[in-house]
Design a protein around this motif. Structure first.
Motif, mmCIF file in Angstrom:
data_model
loop_
_atom_site.group_PDB
_atom_site.id
_atom_site.type_symbol
_atom_site.label_atom_id
_atom_site.label_comp_id
_atom_site.label_asym_id
_atom_site.label_seq_id
_atom_site.Cartn_x
_atom_site.Cartn_y
_atom_site.Cartn_z
ATOM 1 N N PRO A 259 0.812 -1.229 0.000
ATOM 2 C CA PRO A 259 0.000 0.000 0.000
ATOM 3 C C PRO A 259 0.843 1.276 0.000
ATOM 4 O O PRO A 259 0.492 2.262 -0.657
ATOM 5 C CB PRO A 259 -0.828 -0.126 1.286
ATOM 6 N N PHE A 260 1.961 1.251 0.724
ATOM 7 C CA PHE A 260 2.811 2.438 0.791
ATOM 8 C C PHE A 260 3.623 2.611 -0.494
ATOM 9 O O PHE A 260 3.923 3.740 -0.894
ATOM 10 C CB PHE A 260 3.741 2.338 2.000
ATOM 11 N N ILE A 261 3.973 1.477 -1.132
ATOM 12 C CA ILE A 261 4.658 1.565 -2.426
ATOM 13 C C ILE A 261 3.747 2.227 -3.452
ATOM 14 O O ILE A 261 4.168 3.089 -4.231
ATOM 15 C CB ILE A 261 5.085 0.159 -2.902
ATOM 16 N N VAL A 262 2.480 1.825 -3.435
ATOM 17 C CA VAL A 262 1.514 2.420 -4.363
ATOM 18 C C VAL A 262 1.320 3.903 -4.052
ATOM 19 O O VAL A 262 1.284 4.751 -4.952
ATOM 20 C CB VAL A 262 0.170 1.668 -4.288
ATOM 21 N N LEU B 216 -4.427 3.688 4.205
ATOM 22 C CA LEU B 216 -4.562 3.583 5.658
ATOM 23 C C LEU B 216 -5.112 2.222 6.060
ATOM 24 O O LEU B 216 -4.590 1.573 6.982
ATOM 25 C CB LEU B 216 -5.479 4.695 6.173
ATOM 26 N N TYR B 217 -6.148 1.781 5.354
ATOM 27 C CA TYR B 217 -6.750 0.496 5.724
ATOM 28 C C TYR B 217 -5.801 -0.667 5.434
ATOM 29 O O TYR B 217 -5.526 -1.498 6.307
ATOM 30 C CB TYR B 217 -8.072 0.273 4.985
ATOM 31 N N ASN B 218 -5.301 -0.738 4.200
ATOM 32 C CA ASN B 218 -4.485 -1.888 3.803
ATOM 33 C C ASN B 218 -3.093 -1.880 4.421
ATOM 34 O O ASN B 218 -2.488 -2.943 4.604
ATOM 35 C CB ASN B 218 -4.360 -1.933 2.273
ATOM 36 N N GLY B 219 -2.580 -0.696 4.747
ATOM 37 C CA GLY B 219 -1.232 -0.627 5.293
ATOM 38 C C GLY B 219 -1.156 -0.661 6.800
ATOM 39 O O GLY B 219 -0.124 -1.043 7.360
ATOM 40 N N ILE B 220 -2.255 -0.274 7.483
ATOM 41 C CA ILE B 220 -2.206 -0.198 8.949
ATOM 42 C C ILE B 220 -3.359 -0.963 9.598
ATOM 43 O O ILE B 220 -3.141 -1.862 10.422
ATOM 44 C CB ILE B 220 -2.223 1.280 9.409
ATOM 45 N N MET C 257 -5.004 -8.243 11.996
ATOM 46 C CA MET C 257 -4.267 -9.507 11.986
ATOM 47 C C MET C 257 -3.482 -9.698 13.280
ATOM 48 O O MET C 257 -3.421 -10.807 13.829
ATOM 49 C CB MET C 257 -3.317 -9.546 10.788
ATOM 50 N N GLY C 258 -2.893 -8.614 13.779
ATOM 51 C CA GLY C 258 -2.153 -8.707 15.034
ATOM 52 C C GLY C 258 -3.044 -9.103 16.193
ATOM 53 O O GLY C 258 -2.660 -9.922 17.040
ATOM 54 N N VAL C 259 -4.251 -8.531 16.230
ATOM 55 C CA VAL C 259 -5.204 -8.892 17.286
ATOM 56 C C VAL C 259 -5.589 -10.365 17.167
ATOM 57 O O VAL C 259 -5.684 -11.087 18.174
ATOM 58 C CB VAL C 259 -6.448 -7.991 17.208
ATOM 59 N N LEU C 260 -5.803 -10.827 15.933
ATOM 60 C CA LEU C 260 -6.150 -12.238 15.728
ATOM 61 C C LEU C 260 -5.017 -13.156 16.174
ATOM 62 O O LEU C 260 -5.251 -14.174 16.835
ATOM 63 C CB LEU C 260 -6.479 -12.488 14.252
#
Length: 395
Positions: free
Chosen positions: A17-20, A153-157, A163-166
């Protein structure tokens, strides 16, 4: 090369996402598509050997080709949705045809999963499949209807935070499951052990990654068995008593601890802490006093002293080199002497020191001659003694 390509592909996926967002002003869309496709092609040999790897590779290459031909930067935003869709298919098909994806991953480190763990891995696979479905849809909607900064923002953070919470939640649940799986059979094993004449008390516990274990307070007969058969023979006999033939895997303790004493009320936390701690490597100091020329310590040798396990496995004896080393260490701490000696004379080993023995260590220091004399004895029993010429400080 395969590992490097896997690492690059993972890094590209995380930073995509940040590369884009930041990088596409400096790189053309077709060129980026070619680079992304090249990374997937490098990964091709490994993917071809994995279940579902062929169609995953094919879908990724088709996407890269479409991106290169169209040259539309908006197509770049569909990559996270594509990856989630591919993972959804992989996890979903594993649920349909088995074994579930999480079970496959778990069996890499634990091939013999108990039935409860198999059911658990199936549920976790469902959870991840649900997440991939949600993420694919959400990312796709944002790719079409939201500005680039919100999509980034959504895809990068946000997505990685979910996923971290999961991951964290699953880890906590897994630890609870490990305990639940091991508790019932291990508690039954402790009850069986308590009937053995070598055992005064037996308490089951959990040593984290090391697995289930048993803390055993030996009876007088058990202590005698330790002296006669060593830790190896003791564990072998008690394992036979503990294990349920119908449930060998779950009722077999992986860790054993033989403390010299236990508190009047033994809690589960105490047992778990005991199992997690390494075997003792030093004697227990019962009392000590200074003398005119040195120091005297009253020591107890723990039943579970680490060196007894190897010296010797079936006949535990305190090694002579350990007796000399402890004498130097205690003298250094109490008398300020060096921890090394240049020479040794009048060395005598007269009796064996065994697990559970209580012994006095007498240290005498002649500062003028830089000489340390030690003697291990108890009453009229002499175990070992020697005179050591100490290293001169500063030389």
């Amino acid at each position: 090369m395969q590992r490097l390509s896997s690492l690059i592909l993972a890094v590209v996926g995380v930073l995509y996402p940040f590369i884009v967002y930041f990088g596409m002003e400096h790189m053309s869309t077709p060129l980026f598509a070619m680079l992304l496709g090249a990374i997937w092609l490098i990964r091709a040999p490994a993917l071809m050997r994995q279940p579902g790897g062929r169609w995953m590779l094919g879908a990724a290459l088709v996407y890269c080709m479409f991106l290169a031909v169209s040259g539309e930067s908006v197509v770049l935003r569909w990559y996270p949705s594509l990856i989630c869709a591919l993972l959804l298919c992989a996890f979903g098909l594993s649920l349909r045809y088995g074994p579930p994806m999480i079970e496959r991953i778990a069996r890499v480190t634990e091939p013999d999963l108990p039935p409860a763990a198999v059911r658990y891995t199936r549920k976790v696979t469902w959870v991840w499949a649900g997440f991939f479905a949600f993420n694919a849809i959400t990312s796709g909607v944002l790719a079409v209807y939201s500005p680039l900064n919100l999509w980034t923002l959504y895809n990068g953070i946000i997505a990685y935070s979910i996923m971290g919470v999961l991951f964290a939640g699953e880890w906590l649940l897994r630890q609870r499951l490990r305990r639940r799986i091991s508790d019932a059979p291990m508690n039954a094993a402790a009850q069986r052990l308590a009937t053995h004449p070598w055992v005064e008390q037996a308490h089951a516990g959990y040593a984290g990654k090391l697995g289930a274990g048993m803390v055993v307070l030996l009876s007088a007969a058990g202590r005698m068995a330790l002296l006669r058969h060593g830790r190896k023979g003791l564990v072998s006999e008690l394992s036979t008593q503990a294990v349920d033939p119908a449930d060998t895997e779950l009722s077999a303790p992986r860790m054993w601890r033989f403390p010299d004493a236990l508190p009047s009320v033994v809690t589960r936390r105490h047992v778990d802490t005991c199992l997690r701690q390494p075997l003792p490597v030093a004697p227990v100091i019962l009392a000590e006093r200074s003398t005119e020329s040195g120091h005297v310590l009253e020591l107890a040798l723990p039943l579970d002293l680490a060196c007894f396990a190897d010296h010797f496995p079936e006949a535990p004896v305190l090694p002579g080199v350990v007796q000399v080393g402890w004498a130097l260490d205690f003298a250094a701490a109490r008398l300020g002497t060096p921890r090394q000696c240049r020479s040794m004379d009048a060395l005598k080993f007269q009796s064996l020191l065994r697990p559970g023995d209580r012994v006095d260590l007498e240290l005498t220091h002649d500062a003028e001659k830089q000489r340390l004399t030690f003697a291990w004895r108890r009453g009229q029993t002499h175990y070992s003694s020697a005179r050591m010429q100490l290293e001169t400080v500063g030389v």
